[in-house]
Write a protein that holds these residues in place. Sequence first.
Motif, PDB file in Angstrom:
ATOM      1  N   VAL A 252      34.796  44.848  25.303  1.00  0.00           N
ATOM      2  CA  VAL A 252      34.467  45.623  26.497  1.00  0.00           C
ATOM      3  C   VAL A 252      34.987  47.040  26.311  1.00  0.00           C
ATOM      4  O   VAL A 252      36.158  47.246  25.987  1.00  0.00           O
ATOM      5  N   SER A 253      34.118  48.019  26.506  1.00  0.00           N
ATOM      6  CA  SER A 253      34.505  49.431  26.402  1.00  0.00           C
ATOM      7  C   SER A 253      34.434  50.072  27.783  1.00  0.00           C
ATOM      8  O   SER A 253      33.526  49.777  28.570  1.00  0.00           O
ATOM      9  N   SER A 254      35.388  50.940  28.069  1.00  0.00           N
ATOM     10  CA  SER A 254      35.409  51.627  29.366  1.00  0.00           C
ATOM     11  C   SER A 254      35.697  53.104  29.156  1.00  0.00           C
ATOM     12  O   SER A 254      36.277  53.509  28.143  1.00  0.00           O
ATOM     13  N   ARG A 255      35.293  53.904  30.138  1.00  0.00           N
ATOM     14  CA  ARG A 255      35.505  55.346  30.066  1.00  0.00           C
ATOM     15  C   ARG A 255      35.687  55.864  31.491  1.00  0.00           C
ATOM     16  O   ARG A 255      34.861  55.612  32.368  1.00  0.00           O
ATOM     17  N   GLY A 256      36.803  56.561  31.701  1.00  0.00           N
ATOM     18  CA  GLY A 256      37.024  57.193  32.993  1.00  0.00           C
ATOM     19  C   GLY A 256      37.716  56.313  34.020  1.00  0.00           C
ATOM     20  O   GLY A 256      37.705  56.642  35.203  1.00  0.00           O
ATOM     21  N   TYR A 257      38.332  55.184  33.611  1.00  0.00           N
ATOM     22  CA  TYR A 257      38.984  54.290  34.568  1.00  0.00           C
ATOM     23  C   TYR A 257      40.436  54.055  34.165  1.00  0.00           C
ATOM     24  O   TYR A 257      40.763  53.992  32.984  1.00  0.00           O
ATOM     25  N   THR A 258      41.289  53.918  35.155  1.00  0.00           N
ATOM     26  CA  THR A 258      42.696  53.593  34.921  1.00  0.00           C
ATOM     27  C   THR A 258      43.122  52.502  35.889  1.00  0.00           C
ATOM     28  O   THR A 258      42.913  52.619  37.101  1.00  0.00           O
ATOM     29  N   ASP A 259      43.698  51.425  35.337  1.00  0.00           N
ATOM     30  CA  ASP A 259      44.204  50.307  36.143  1.00  0.00           C
ATOM     31  C   ASP A 259      43.132  49.766  37.082  1.00  0.00           C
ATOM     32  O   ASP A 259      43.381  49.496  38.265  1.00  0.00           O
ATOM     33  N   MET A 260      41.940  49.604  36.549  1.00  0.00           N
ATOM     34  CA  MET A 260      40.822  49.090  37.337  1.00  0.00           C
ATOM     35  C   MET A 260      40.567  47.632  36.955  1.00  0.00           C
ATOM     36  O   MET A 260      40.235  47.332  35.811  1.00  0.00           O
ATOM     37  N   PRO A 261      40.731  46.680  37.889  1.00  0.00           N
ATOM     38  CA  PRO A 261      40.500  45.270  37.555  1.00  0.00           C
ATOM     39  C   PRO A 261      39.013  44.924  37.552  1.00  0.00           C
ATOM     40  O   PRO A 261      38.223  45.471  38.334  1.00  0.00           O
ATOM     41  N   THR A 262      38.628  44.035  36.675  1.00  0.00           N
ATOM     42  CA  THR A 262      37.258  43.537  36.630  1.00  0.00           C
ATOM     43  C   THR A 262      37.279  42.143  36.003  1.00  0.00           C
ATOM     44  O   THR A 262      38.345  41.625  35.664  1.00  0.00           O
ATOM     45  N   VAL A 263      36.111  41.548  35.860  1.00  0.00           N
ATOM     46  CA  VAL A 263      36.009  40.177  35.361  1.00  0.00           C
ATOM     47  C   VAL A 263      34.886  40.116  34.338  1.00  0.00           C
ATOM     48  O   VAL A 263      33.811  40.696  34.540  1.00  0.00           O
ATOM     49  N   VAL A 264      35.119  39.423  33.231  1.00  0.00           N
ATOM     50  CA  VAL A 264      34.097  39.169  32.228  1.00  0.00           C
ATOM     51  C   VAL A 264      33.699  37.702  32.340  1.00  0.00           C
ATOM     52  O   VAL A 264      34.571  36.818  32.320  1.00  0.00           O
ATOM     53  N   THR A 265      32.410  37.439  32.465  1.00  0.00           N
ATOM     54  CA  THR A 265      31.931  36.068  32.630  1.00  0.00           C
ATOM     55  C   THR A 265      30.889  35.729  31.576  1.00  0.00           C
ATOM     56  O   THR A 265      30.209  36.610  31.042  1.00  0.00           O
ATOM     57  N   VAL A 266      30.774  34.428  31.294  1.00  0.00           N
ATOM     58  CA  VAL A 266      29.740  33.887  30.428  1.00  0.00           C
ATOM     59  C   VAL A 266      28.960  32.873  31.240  1.00  0.00           C
ATOM     60  O   VAL A 266      29.558  31.953  31.816  1.00  0.00           O
ATOM     61  N   GLU A 267      27.632  33.051  31.293  1.00  0.00           N
ATOM     62  CA  GLU A 267      26.801  32.154  32.080  1.00  0.00           C
ATOM     63  C   GLU A 267      25.681  31.576  31.220  1.00  0.00           C
ATOM     64  O   GLU A 267      25.284  32.180  30.210  1.00  0.00           O
ATOM     65  N   ASP A 268      25.205  30.439  31.654  1.00  0.00           N
ATOM     66  CA  ASP A 268      23.983  29.878  31.089  1.00  0.00           C
ATOM     67  C   ASP A 268      22.826  30.676  31.679  1.00  0.00           C
ATOM     68  O   ASP A 268      22.563  30.615  32.887  1.00  0.00           O
TER      69      ASP A 268
END
Length: 775
Positions: A252-268
């Motif tokens: 996962v690559s990010s640009r312009g964010y600091t201490d920002m929570p998110t979630v990575v999911t895998v779905e069928d």
Amino acid sequence: MAQAFLGLSSEIVETTRIEFLNLPPIWVLVLVVLPAVVFFCRWLYGKAPVSGRQKWALGLLRSLALILVLLFLFEPVHSHQRMRVEKPLTLVLLDDSASFRERDLGDLAEKVGLPRDATRLQLVQQVLALPLEDLKDRYEVSLHAFGESLRPVGGLEDLIAADVSTRLGDAFSAVAGEMRGMEVAHVLVVTDGRVNGGRDVQAALSSFVARAVPVSLVGVGDSDVPQDLRISNVTVPEIALAGDTVNLEVTVSSRGYTDMPTVVTVEDGESNRELGRIDLVLSEGDGGSEKTLRIPFIPDREGELDLLVSVQPVPGEQNVDNNRERRLLRIEPGKIRVLYVDGYPRYEYRFLVGALLRSSNIELQCLLLSADADFIQESTQGVPPLTRFPDSLDYLLKNYHVIVFGDVHPESLGGDPETHIENIRRFVEAGGGFLMQAGSLYSPQSYAGTAIEHLLPVIFGDPAVEQMAIVNEGVPFRPHLERARDPHEIVTLHPDNETNQSLWEGEGGLEPLTWYAPVAKARATAEVLLTHPTSRNVHGPHVLLATMYFPQGRTAYLGTDETWRWRMRFLETYREPFWRGLIRFLALNKLRRSDFRFDLATDRSDYDLGDRMTVTARILDDQFEPNMDESIEAFMTDPSGVQGTLLLTRDEPGVYVGTLLADEAGPFRLWLEDSKDEESISKSLRIVTVSVPSAEQDDAILDSALLRSVAARTGGRYVPLREAEDLLAGWQDLPMERPLDEPELEELWSGFPQLFVLVGLLAAEWIVRKRSNLI
């Protein structure tokens, strides 16, 4: 590229014009000759005793006569000549790198009638279509795309935004070399200016500056740093077994964010059922960050599993299309069939047999060579026990995916040991897996000089010499994990890299080992996974675990027989997954082949958009001899679901090679079919993934400062894309004329008509003088 400049459109015209062979400069005529004639004639009749009107009439007639005489002295001629009329040449360079898939010009997109999420490429094609057609009416336009290299294109529709880098300096150098001897009116460059390779741009401009060729640039993109979060890479195994744990590697690559929570999911992707997830905190600022995560999940169905990997959008994102990626995973319904041979019931044998018998996706047949004749060899329930080592290659190929040798002496295999060893070699060559685990009595030193030695990923060396290199023999040690930041799937016991490394090397990790069989070194083509932390020789640390391809199959060497110790602290929490992963890895090539006579392979499993895949097929006929056809067809389905064929030509007996352009992001399926099989069952299915290159995605911001400096240095202009139409409309260069032959000259100062005119002027003057009584 040179061919693009040849045969410029032109037309041949006949030109007719009047020229003067002895004409003085215009300023002499206007400022000296004409005033002198007029004043002379006016002075000549200034004091004549006639009216003013008569004076002007006489002066005009005399002036015309003198002017006519002067014209004759200038030798006027009528020139006839054939001319080639050419439009001025304009070179248009179009950025075709993957950064043109960015979607950062929403306002402009809406203004020109496109969806707000239109890509840069779509905008260029929309905005420049009509201006370029209008430009072609006035100029000879030569279109070229550039990224990694410069190449001619027929039109904007030929652009695919797939090059993995932008080499603007190389493009300028190529154009400068090809336009020698040509008159170029303009060079137009359409780009974001974000150069990430090749020659320095300013150094490449010297030829344009010396020849005074203006370079105008159209900037495409947003010059501000946009906040963005995206999936930059997904690595998924090609094949998994139903019920087995799959480790998905997501970057996962990010640009312009600091201490920002998110979630990575895998779905069928078919049922939208969530298979796995992991929380993530973006911790970097405007400089950007990149994190690699491992997400484990267990597929619950067989067949092809369409995986949807996504990262949850966060506030401020302009483009959420790059927050998801799709991958294809093939879930095999069958089980891995393993033949495990060991010399005697050592600890490793006892615990390993138990672990493999408990595995739901492994069918095991054991052969304990020291057992009595009436001993019933252990095997998975429903699988008949063995009584001896199979002596048929065909039996090995049809019944096993992996063969595991413990501490086994070749002579104890029974029958003809050389035949057994040769069959194992051919089994591996056909795609099977083979593991040799070291033992204190026979393995691996008993196989020195045999075919098995050459298919293993290590070179044995002199056992006595290597034994002397052991430091603190008998002292417990923990293996050193190679590539700890990106560990091989076999040695990935935990999805977090730091935790995984601690399990292997830390005090609170796996129980230390006390014994191993030292070897000289790994082969050049091998991949080393574990090494001894202290003992080493002139080649480096002693190898504990390594793998290698040979050539269609996979082999491995495990230099210790003490993995049973790992149960002491964690029971089978990590030991069983290690062994299952090792056996699954060795079985992979055989698993993906429904018929061992057919093997289809690519040079890589992941490609950047625009790469060329090298596809190799190895085919045996029904007599297991190399196929001799001149060419074969491989079958394929692209990411859009369109099915086609790929022609492979014979490189050597039984080996066929071809190339395929990775022109679309997503999974490509490739497989073979037996032309003699009426059911056309897919054989040796291969799934490869094509991704947008990260080098272009990581830094796709418009570099307007660079583009302005190029324009200023060459005398051109820089405009953003929205002003491109006005830029092109302002170019108004005249066509160029090139003579095809010498002009034909017809004299105009000699001839009766000219004489009659001169005599007529003089006669008219004489008549006026006569009527005015001046004669």
